[in-house]
Design an enzyme around this catalytic site. Structure first.
Site, PDB file in Angstrom:
ATOM      1  CD  GLU A 140      10.224  -0.468   0.378  1.00 28.32           C
ATOM      2  OE1 GLU A 140       9.509   0.108  -0.312  1.00 28.32           O
ATOM      3  OE2 GLU A 140      10.600  -1.584   0.147  1.00 28.32           O
ATOM      4  CD  GLU A 149       4.323  -4.227  -4.647  1.00 26.79           C
ATOM      5  OE1 GLU A 149       4.255  -3.954  -3.342  1.00 26.79           O
ATOM      6  OE2 GLU A 149       5.215  -4.678  -5.107  1.00 26.79           O
TER       7      GLU A 149
END
Length: 423
Positions: A140, A149
């Site tokens: 994930e 990110e």
């Protein structure tokens, strides 16, 4: 596990030592990894029933993709995905977690009675050692605006290091959408705050001249540029509902995770899309959201495709910016209180309606200052470059050009170029 090693269970190509990797460097740990070492953050993600339920469905509805397979879980956290894979019949699961959450993960795995299947490997995937190639990679990895990110980099490194030819990634495909946003209160408030800072500087400079005979007017433009970047050129994380959109969303980036490379992600190639405007008025900005699909691979296709969507809905709560409110029903209570059709979904029959189960994400919203004036039927053409910020490669900078074109026209009625940070 002692000295970072554990023996994998017997099996084809197994029986070799598993070696922990190195921890993240101090800067990357402070900027990114450290938050994931806290249980409260892991619980936040787990309590997102839409996110966790989609992965659960993708794995348990496609047991043939996992039965007797070797699985790698990248960024395993509490090992929830590893547990799903083990219960779906995986022969071995290597759960790689960079933070000290790995210590807790081992306790969680042991408590489930799955230590003989799941091996927790602490360290970055770039430095961990596995005893064999794997059949499936689960992760994930998605952040705000899909790519914030930069965790996808690590998934692709894992793919290139450990995935067998013909192996599958879960999810296998990802799509980033852009959508036009109509009048939005937060955008107007940002403009008002910026205007207030303009007056703040004039008041400040006047005081400095009056009391200290020191003139700061040479700093006016630099101050305003600084404030503009903070208030007007930084993305917001907001909850959008369909009625706040001023037109249809359009895909701007589509990725097949078996094919895309880290170099592709870093290249910042120009992207483009066209959004159709459905309302007269003005556009306060544009929003980004994503879908990921679990399709397996051409050699190992799933029997039932599952899509995790973060499209704007009329509901609330996902871990991309939200916590499950303790006053709301728990996932189990929610399941039990659902209409019959939704209960069938929980039992593995049917499919998830996109707007069910009280789920949305916080969406990435970027404002137009001033707003763009549009008419129903207009096209909003976008050219976009997604860059990584120099100060922190896990954060994003968007450089975009938007053009408003009327229906049947070739002339651009209004054009807007700007940059936004997604911190």
């Amino acid at each position: 596990m002692s000295d970072g090693y554990a023996e994998a269970a017997d099996g084809p190509g197994l029986g070799v030592a598993v070696k922990d990797g190195k921890p993240p460097d101090e800067t990357d740990n402070a900027n990114y990894f450290c938050e994931y070492a806290y249980l409260y953050h892991q619980m936040d993600m787990l309590e997102d029933v839409h996110r966790t339920g989609s992965y659960f469905d993708a794995i348990t509805r496609n047991r043939d993709s996992f039965k007797d397979k070797v699985v790698l879980d990248v960024g395993a956290g509490t090992c929830i995905l590893s547990i799903f894979a083990a219960k779906a019949g995986a022969k071995q699961v290597f759960a790689v977690e960079a933070t000290d959450m790995a210590v807790r993960s081992r306790k969680i795995v042991e408590a489930q009675g799955l230590s003989h299947i799941i091996h927790v490997v602490q360290g970055t995937i770039e430095t961990a050692t596995l005893p064999c190639m794997v059949d499936v990679i689960i992760s994930e990895w998605m952040g705000y605006f899909l790519l914030r990110e930069s965790m996808l980099d690590s998934v692709l490194v894992a793919r290139d290091r450990f995935l067998k030819p013909g192996g599958a990634l879960f999810p296998s495909h990802a799509t980033l959408f852009l959508a036009p946003v109509g009048p939005f209160k937060a955008c107007r408030e940002k403009q008002q705050t910026f205007d207030g800072e303009r007056q703040h500087f004039e008041d400040f400079n006047g005081s400095m001249v009056q009391w200290y005979s020191t003139d700061f007017s040479c700093m006016r433009e630099e101050f305003l540029a600084e404030q503009r970047m903070y208030y007007l050129q930084t993305g917001m994380f907001v909850n959008l509902s369909p009625k706040q959109l001023a037109g249809t969303a359009s895909p701007v980036l589509e990725m097949d995770l078996l094919k895309i490379t880290v170099e592709d992600l870093k290249a910042a190639r120009p992207l483009s899309c066209t959004m159709r405007v459905s309302k007269d008025g003005h556009l306060d900005g544009f929003a980004g959201y994503f879908d990921v699909a679990f399709r397996g691979s051409p050699q190992n296709p799933v029997k039932q495709e599952v899509v995790l969507t973060t499209a704007p809905t009329t509901s609330t709560h996902t871990h991309w910016g939200q916590q499950w409110d303790w006053r709301q029903p728990t996932p189990l209570q929610l399941r039990q209180s659902c209409p019959r059709q939704q209960q069938d979904v929980f039992r593995g029959r049917g499919s998830w309606p996109a707007n069910d189960l009280c789920q949305t994400c916080k969406h990435s919203l970027f404002g137009f200052f001033p707003a763009l004036q549009v008419n129903r039927g207009d096209s909003l053409e976008c050219k976009l470059v997604i860059n990584r910020q120099k100060k922190n490669h896990r954060l994003l900078q968007l450089d975009a050009c938007f053009s408003v074109v009327g229906p049947g026209d070739t002339q651009i009625r209004e054009k807007r170029e700007d940059s936004w940070n997604l911190d």
